[in-house]
Design an enzyme around this catalytic site. Structure first.
Site, PDB file in Angstrom:
ATOM      1  CG  LEU A 135     113.127 -23.845 111.234  1.00 61.09           C
ATOM      2  CD1 LEU A 135     113.909 -22.895 112.142  1.00 61.09           C
ATOM      3  CD2 LEU A 135     112.268 -24.774 112.073  1.00 61.09           C
ATOM      4  CG  ASP A 136     106.460 -22.893 108.292  1.00 62.45           C
ATOM      5  OD1 ASP A 136     106.805 -23.664 107.371  1.00 62.45           O
ATOM      6  OD2 ASP A 136     105.516 -23.129 109.069  1.00 62.45           O
ATOM      7  CE  LYS A 137     108.734 -13.585 104.841  1.00 64.36           C
ATOM      8  NZ  LYS A 137     107.909 -12.801 103.886  1.00 64.36           N
TER       9      LYS A 137
END
Length: 319
Positions: A135-137
């Site tokens: 998952l993106d930051k």
């Protein structure tokens, strides 16, 4: 993706498996290949036969090289994890927004990988401590981590075969008339290599989205991934001109509906990340075969955003 994924050549027929593997994978010692075969990091036709088994030729070899030298500098850190489920093979967590998946440029520590190694030191034997998808930051929500080689191998295969169910909630800028299916290939941006873009020569990418609720200038939607490209939902929604609220890379300038209150304007301006939350993860347990599913509740900032959008819509309709 596997580090090696190919059949044993027909001319190797009759050789011992470990000797055939040593010729097929000359960069690794036979003892290392034998160990990986025993551990499940290396499979032959999806199984782990004894090293002395004679080969017929044509068997399919798949190898996921365990993280050893590459991850050797990643140290355990006491970072709290919100665990939704755990057994001998899987760890399912609810990742908060702001937590980077693994160390990289600009993020030497303080990552999910550091937290996982602190939670279970044995994860050091697995690639990136068992992380099989990301998952993106600044995306929150549910994700699964493998705790053993066999589980890691199967989960990676399930992701590739698109049998893992991943649903997200998002807030898009603009009022959608209906949901849609976006089929647009994604690749690195030709100029800005930190960004992704829809490009004809890119990899297949498919996202479906459905409307949950429309507001005055935004839409609350549910997204389902068929593929898992980097930044996929963010890129696809920007491509159809409904970028995510708060997206600093693919978004647009803040859009305030006419007559927006000061309080509502402050909520929108204060939402400093893309409005994207991985709500549901469903999969077949890689070892038991049981169908399983988890949900991560909306984090407080995301729920607060939805509440503010609803209040703004109600106030506008009462005027």
């Amino acid at each position: 993706m596997p580090d090696f994924d190919a059949p044993i050549p027909p001319e190797y027929a009759g050789r011992r498996l470990d000797r055939a593997l040593a010729e097929l994978l000359p960069d690794y010692s036979r003892s290392r290949l034998q160990r990986w075969l025993a551990d499940g990091a290396l499979t032959v036709d999806g199984a782990t036969p004894p090293a002395k088994t004679p080969v017929a030729g044509g068997e399919h070899v798949r190898l996921f090289v365990p993280a050893e030298a590459d991850d050797g500098d990643v140290r355990p850190e006491p970072i709290a994890l919100e665990i939704l489920y755990e057994d001998d093979d899987l760890l399912v967590i609810d990742k908060p927004a702001g937590l980077v998946m693994h160390p990289g440029a600009g993020n030497a520590d303080g990552t999910l990988q550091n937290a996982l190694l602190n939670h279970d030191p044995e994860l050091a034997a697995l690639p990136r401590a068992g992380i099989v998808h990301r998952l993106d930051k600044d995306t929150s929500g549910v994700l699964v981590v493998a705790k053993r080689f066999a589980a890691h191998r199967q989960l990676v295969a399930d992701l590739a075969e698109r049998t893992v169910k991943r649903e997200y909630e998002a807030v898009a800028v603009g009022v959608m008339t209906a949901g849609a299916r976006v089929e647009a290939p994604i690749d690195r941006h030709p100029v800005d290599r930190k960004r992704m873009a829809v490009r004809e020569e890119g990899r297949e990418a498919i996202t479906e989205y459905r409307v949950i609720r429309r507001y005055r200038a935004h839409t609350h939607i549910r997204c389902r991934l068929e593929t898992g490209r980097t930044h996929q939902i963010r890129v696809h929604l920007a491509h159809v001109r409904y970028p995510l609220l708060g997206d600093p890379v693919y978004g647009r300038r803040l859009a305030l509906p006419p007559g927006a209150s000061a309080a509502f304007s402050e909520v929108l301006r204060g939402f400093k990340r893309q409005a994207l939350h991985a709500r549901t993860l469903g999969l077949t347990h890689p070892i038991s075969g049981e169908a399983m599913q988890w949900q991560a509740e909306r984090p407080a900032d995301f729920q607060g955003l939805l509440d503010a959008l609803a209040v703004d819509a109600e106030e506008a309709s009462a005027r």
